[in-house]
Design a protein around this motif. Sequence first.
Motif, short mmCIF file in Angstrom:
data_model
loop_
_atom_site.label_atom_id
_atom_site.label_comp_id
_atom_site.label_asym_id
_atom_site.label_seq_id
_atom_site.Cartn_x
_atom_site.Cartn_y
_atom_site.Cartn_z
N MET A 195 9.19 7.12 11.81
CA MET A 195 7.94 7.77 11.43
C MET A 195 7.51 7.31 10.05
SD MET A 195 8.94 11.60 12.76
CE MET A 195 7.32 12.31 12.59
N THR A 196 6.20 7.31 9.83
CA THR A 196 5.63 6.89 8.55
C THR A 196 4.45 7.80 8.21
OG1 THR A 196 4.83 4.99 7.29
CG2 THR A 196 4.09 5.16 9.59
N LEU A 197 3.62 7.40 7.26
CA LEU A 197 2.45 8.16 6.84
C LEU A 197 1.23 7.27 6.86
CD1 LEU A 197 4.13 9.87 3.76
CD2 LEU A 197 3.75 10.91 5.99
N ASN A 198 0.06 7.86 7.18
CA ASN A 198 -1.15 7.05 7.19
C ASN A 198 -1.87 7.12 5.84
OD1 ASN A 198 -2.67 9.42 7.11
ND2 ASN A 198 -3.64 9.11 9.09
N GLY A 199 -3.06 6.53 5.79
CA GLY A 199 -3.78 6.44 4.54
C GLY A 199 -4.36 7.74 4.04
N GLU A 200 -4.34 8.81 4.87
CA GLU A 200 -4.87 10.10 4.45
C GLU A 200 -3.84 10.93 3.70
OE1 GLU A 200 -8.07 11.06 4.76
OE2 GLU A 200 -8.31 8.99 5.39
N HIS A 201 -2.60 10.51 3.74
CA HIS A 201 -1.54 11.28 3.07
C HIS A 201 -1.50 10.96 1.58
CE1 HIS A 201 2.40 13.00 2.20
NE2 HIS A 201 2.34 13.62 3.36
N MET A 202 -1.09 11.96 0.78
CA MET A 202 -1.05 11.75 -0.67
C MET A 202 -0.12 10.62 -1.07
SD MET A 202 -0.32 14.45 -3.77
CE MET A 202 -1.89 15.28 -3.56
N VAL A 203 0.96 10.39 -0.31
CA VAL A 203 1.88 9.31 -0.65
C VAL A 203 1.16 7.96 -0.62
CG1 VAL A 203 3.92 8.04 0.12
CG2 VAL A 203 3.97 10.53 0.00
N SER A 204 0.20 7.80 0.27
CA SER A 204 -0.58 6.57 0.31
C SER A 204 -1.40 6.41 -0.96
CB SER A 204 -1.49 6.57 1.55
OG SER A 204 -2.00 5.28 1.80
N ASP A 205 -1.90 7.52 -1.49
CA ASP A 205 -2.65 7.48 -2.75
C ASP A 205 -1.72 7.15 -3.92
OD1 ASP A 205 -5.18 7.65 -3.97
OD2 ASP A 205 -4.84 9.71 -4.59
N VAL A 206 -0.48 7.63 -3.85
CA VAL A 206 0.51 7.26 -4.85
C VAL A 206 0.73 5.75 -4.85
CG1 VAL A 206 2.96 7.45 -5.46
CG2 VAL A 206 1.68 9.50 -4.82
N MET A 207 0.86 5.18 -3.66
CA MET A 207 1.02 3.73 -3.55
C MET A 207 -0.15 3.00 -4.22
SD MET A 207 2.23 3.09 0.36
CE MET A 207 3.35 4.19 1.21
N ALA A 208 -1.36 3.46 -3.91
CA ALA A 208 -2.56 2.80 -4.45
C ALA A 208 -2.58 2.84 -5.97
CB ALA A 208 -3.81 3.45 -3.88
N ALA A 209 -2.12 3.95 -6.56
CA ALA A 209 -2.09 4.06 -8.01
C ALA A 209 -1.16 3.03 -8.63
CB ALA A 209 -1.65 5.47 -8.42
N CYS A 210 -0.20 2.56 -7.83
CA CYS A 210 0.78 1.59 -8.30
C CYS A 210 0.45 0.16 -7.89
CB CYS A 210 2.16 1.95 -7.76
SG CYS A 210 2.77 3.55 -8.31
N GLY A 211 -0.70 -0.04 -7.26
CA GLY A 211 -1.03 -1.35 -6.75
C GLY A 211 -0.37 -1.64 -5.42
N GLY A 212 0.10 -0.60 -4.74
CA GLY A 212 0.72 -0.76 -3.42
C GLY A 212 -0.30 -0.62 -2.31
N ARG A 213 0.03 -1.19 -1.15
CA ARG A 213 -0.82 -1.11 0.03
C ARG A 213 0.01 -0.59 1.20
NH1 ARG A 213 -3.48 -1.66 -3.68
NH2 ARG A 213 -5.07 -3.21 -4.18
N ASN A 214 -0.40 0.53 1.75
CA ASN A 214 0.32 1.17 2.85
C ASN A 214 0.17 0.34 4.12
OD1 ASN A 214 1.33 2.84 4.83
ND2 ASN A 214 0.14 4.63 4.25
N LEU A 215 1.28 -0.11 4.67
CA LEU A 215 1.27 -0.96 5.86
C LEU A 215 0.57 -0.28 7.03
CD1 LEU A 215 2.22 -3.52 7.37
CD2 LEU A 215 4.41 -2.34 7.79
#
Length: 311
Positions: A195-215
């Motif tokens: 299981m993973t998380l999509n772009g609506e989850h806060m963890v995806s926003d955390v990634m974006a703040a770090c220059g990450g891209r959620n697969l």
Amino acid sequence: MSKRLSARSARLSVLLAASLLFAATPALPAPVSVVDDAGHTVTLAQPARRVLTLSPHTTELVFAAGGGDRIVGTVTYSDYPPAARDIPRVGDNKAFDLERIAAMKPDLAVVWRHGNAQGQLAVLAKLGIPVFYSDPRRLDQLPLTLERLGMLVGTADSAHRAATAYRQRLAALRQTYAGRPPVVVFYQVWEQPLMTLNGEHMVSDVMAACGGRNLFAAEALLVPTVSTEAVVAGNPEAIVTASMGATQASRPLVDLQHWKRWSGMTAVQRNNLFTIDGDLINRQGPRILDATEILCKQLDTARSRRPAGTR
């Protein structure tokens, strides 16, 4: 002339007495009204003094907003800050002791919109307990939540200071990391099923703040189940998961070592298999910025492991 002065003095005396009486009368608490994360308007006749927090993250939010001393009941795993450990328990995320809750006579319940049992939340409403639904999905929503809770519990100044400090720290993290070369990340929630998380989850926003891209940002479900083949085909540069925090007694540690069987994946080749304390990254409270800072440094480590000339 003396009669006019006497009459005037009498009027002034009456006005003075009235003003003193008005000044001595305590001001009545003013009603407060805010909109929660479900879009509902929550209105209280006066700031709450007896608050229920029915998830660990809502406990952290109320404390951060300055209202920790108003919490009369909470749930299992509400362990931060340390003072929260002494608050009486009324159940866990899924099941509440409704009789005990009623006996506490709370004037506000702060709940997890998608984590608490919906049927029991409906009972809270029937008991006449005002409910504030918390379910922030973006990092920028958290300071707004702090300010709204501060209004509801009468600690607006403290909440505003906490919100300001949060905004400043978030801005600094984004300024430092968000523009760096992107790193594709697979965030593993669970192994079986995967299981993973999509772009609506806060963890995806955390990634974006770090220059990450959620697969798997484009997945429709908030917490989708994916296949191992899809992860391998996506070839993430980093794989991240949460280590167990307060909940470690209830389920085993999620392990990333099984991914080493797919030695062709970039994340495996470069040993970019990272973990973050689950209490930091899984709770939608101010400590999410601690998790953000950790992830940003981990993704910088992944960048440093790129072949020369590609960083």
